[in-house]
Design an enzyme around this catalytic site. Structure first.
Site, short mmCIF file in Angstrom:
data_model
loop_
_atom_site.label_atom_id
_atom_site.label_comp_id
_atom_site.label_asym_id
_atom_site.label_seq_id
_atom_site.Cartn_x
_atom_site.Cartn_y
_atom_site.Cartn_z
CG HIS A 122 -1.87 1.02 1.44
ND1 HIS A 122 -1.56 2.30 1.83
CD2 HIS A 122 -3.21 0.99 1.28
CE1 HIS A 122 -2.68 3.02 1.91
NE2 HIS A 122 -3.70 2.25 1.58
CG ASP A 199 0.82 -2.24 6.13
OD1 ASP A 199 -0.06 -2.33 6.99
OD2 ASP A 199 0.68 -1.59 5.08
CD GLN A 202 -6.72 -4.55 4.40
OE1 GLN A 202 -7.64 -5.28 4.78
NE2 GLN A 202 -6.93 -3.32 3.97
CE LYS A 225 -6.92 -0.10 6.22
NZ LYS A 225 -7.69 0.52 5.15
CB CYS A 364 -3.68 3.37 -1.44
SG CYS A 364 -4.75 4.75 -1.08
N1 PLP Z 1 -1.59 -0.61 4.56
C1 PLP Z 1 -2.59 -1.34 4.06
C2 PLP Z 1 -2.30 -2.73 3.60
C3 PLP Z 1 -3.87 -0.80 3.96
O1 PLP Z 1 -4.86 -1.54 3.45
C4 PLP Z 1 -4.09 0.52 4.42
C5 PLP Z 1 -5.43 1.16 4.28
O2 PLP Z 1 -6.10 0.98 3.28
C6 PLP Z 1 -3.02 1.24 4.97
C7 PLP Z 1 -1.79 0.64 5.01
C8 PLP Z 1 -3.18 2.64 5.47
O3 PLP Z 1 -4.01 2.69 6.57
P1 PLP Z 1 -4.49 4.10 7.14
O4 PLP Z 1 -5.05 4.88 5.97
O5 PLP Z 1 -5.54 3.77 8.12
O6 PLP Z 1 -3.32 4.76 7.74
#
Ligand code: PLP
Length: 406
Positions: A122, A199, A202, A225, A364
């Site tokens: 992401h 990360d 998910q 999430k 993203c």
């Molecule tokens: N990493 C992953 C795999 C995600 O799916 C997301 C959100 O869609 C993020 C990072 C970023 O999360 P946040 O926007 O809550 O900081």
């Protein structure tokens, strides 16, 4: 027993209609809905217990501080960690990874040093490293996904070289649901003396996580999430890495003493939490994590695995549906396009007319979209309250799209 109908009753929004149809919420990958306990807890704090934390000696500040600080322990328990002091509160994964980039990586990395990351990432786990590339000449080493959308841990391990200073990798793709064997990567990276950032945005939502088993140094989660409020989140940072970090944001709470000439820092984790935090948001996240632990993450995982299998079976009958990512160990997240001229946005609009919320776009994850050779996909991402009837509703709506656009 996992009673999905009873669980659905915990989420007030699921009983509403959208465009005259019962809501089918399949945009959990973007943000999940909130159970009543979270909504009620946040209201209760605002109505009865609200004050700023850490600073006041009065009753409300003491109560708010206890509740807020108690969430560190809940996060630690949720992630299988023994020490709440290693939990830094953030506004979400994006802030958590930026914290690592600014506070740990930037002061340590020189031009030519390498960060290994995968094409599945992401943007939140890409852009903070691009900052280091731009400012300091750090080299980003990309690991390609497999044809089925999965990531071969050995390829990540093989990308580690003498100049590698960090491996930054997702536990689960937000686009395809592919799970990554971060434990294998972490073990091998640590054998080579290389720290690892995972990360967990998910990964932590869809299965139990025991961070100590992952052999990583940083593990980021995002509260919204995890059925908690937006603006909540946390990152676990190994004590040894915390000791190497300088503060990122400066302000109240993160200091011990400020004079005209100098400043000294509070102890971690407060050293990394400047200013008034998301008090009620973090309390809400704590309630959400307690709710998840009450359901049992292994039960959530089993429910979602059944949904995934059912959806895969139904999708098999749709030979005009192009599913991106079919790795064996995937979660119930499906990205797809349809044969024919329909853009993902068109599909999403038709689905919305039928009360079905999905996401359309690049999610993203532009490097992954480029790798897949698509400009955009539609994404249906399932959560703990979704049902096989909702899979059927999705399939029926996709058949309609095929008739309209095919
Ligand atoms: N990493 C992953 C795999 C995600 O799916 C997301 C959100 O869609 C993020 C990072 C970023 O999360 P946040 O926007 O809550 O900081």
């Amino acid at each position: 027993m996992y009673d999905v109908q009873r669980i659905r009753g915990d989420f007030p929004i699921l009983s509403r209609k959208v465009n005259g149809r019962p809501l089918v919420y399949l945009d959990n990958g973007a943000s999940a809905q909130k159970p009543r306990v979270v909504i009620d807890a946040m209201t209760q704090v605002y109505e009865e217990d609200y004050a700023n934390v850490h600073r006041g000696l009065h009753t409300l500040s003491t109560i708010a501080t206890e509740r807020y600080e108690g969430v560190r322990g809940i996060v630690a328990r949720f992630l299988g960690l023994p020490d709440p002091e290693e939990i830094v509160f953030t506004t979400g994964t994006t802030e958590g990874i930026n914290l690592v980039s600014y506070a740990w990586a930037a002061p340590r990395m020189q031009a030519g040093d390498e960060i290994v990351l995968s094409v599945l990432e992401h943007h939140a786990n890409i852009v903070p490293w691009h900052f280091l590339r731009e400012r300091q000449g750090v080299v980003l080493k990309w690991v390609e996904p497999e044809p089925d959308g999965g990531l071969d841990p050995q390829k990540v391990i093989d990308a580690i070289g003498p100049r590698t200073r960090l491996v930054a990798v997702t536990q689960m793709s937000n686009v395809t649901g592919a799970r990554v064997d971060v434990a294998a990567i972490g073990r091998a990276a640590h054998e080579r003396g290389v720290p690892v950032l995972v990360d967990g945005s998910q990964g932590a939502v869809h299965a139990p996580v025991s961070v100590p088993d992952l052999h990583c140094d940083f593990y980021a989660i995002t509260g919204h999430k995890l059925y908690g409020p937006s603006g909540s989140g946390a990152i676990w940072i190994a004590k040894a890495r915390m000791a190497e970090m300088r503060p990122f944001l400066g302000g109240g709470d993160m200091i011990r003493e400020v004079t005209r000439e100098s400043v000294t820092w509070n102890d971690p984790p407060m050293k990394f939490e400047a200013g008034t935090p998301g008090i009620v948001q973090q309390i809400g996240m704590g309630v959400a994590l307690d709710y998840l632990m009450g359901l049992g993450m292994e039960n959530v995982a089993a429910h979602e695995a059944a949904l995934r299998d059912y959806a895969m079976e139904r999708f098999r009958g749709l030979n005009w549906l192009n599913l991106q990512g079919t790795s064996k160990d995937k979660g119930a997240i499906f990205s797809f396009t349809l044969d024919g001229p329909a853009h993902a946005h068109d599909l999403s609009t038709v689905l919305d007319q039928r009360g079905i919320a999905v996401r359309a776009g690049t999610h993203c994850a532009m490097p992954l979209m480029a790798h897949l050779g698509v400009s955009a996909t539609c994404r249906a991402s399932f959560g703990l309250y979704n049902t096989t009837a909702e899979v059927d509703a999705l399939v029926e709506a996709l058949e309609l799209c095929h008739d309209l656009f095919g």
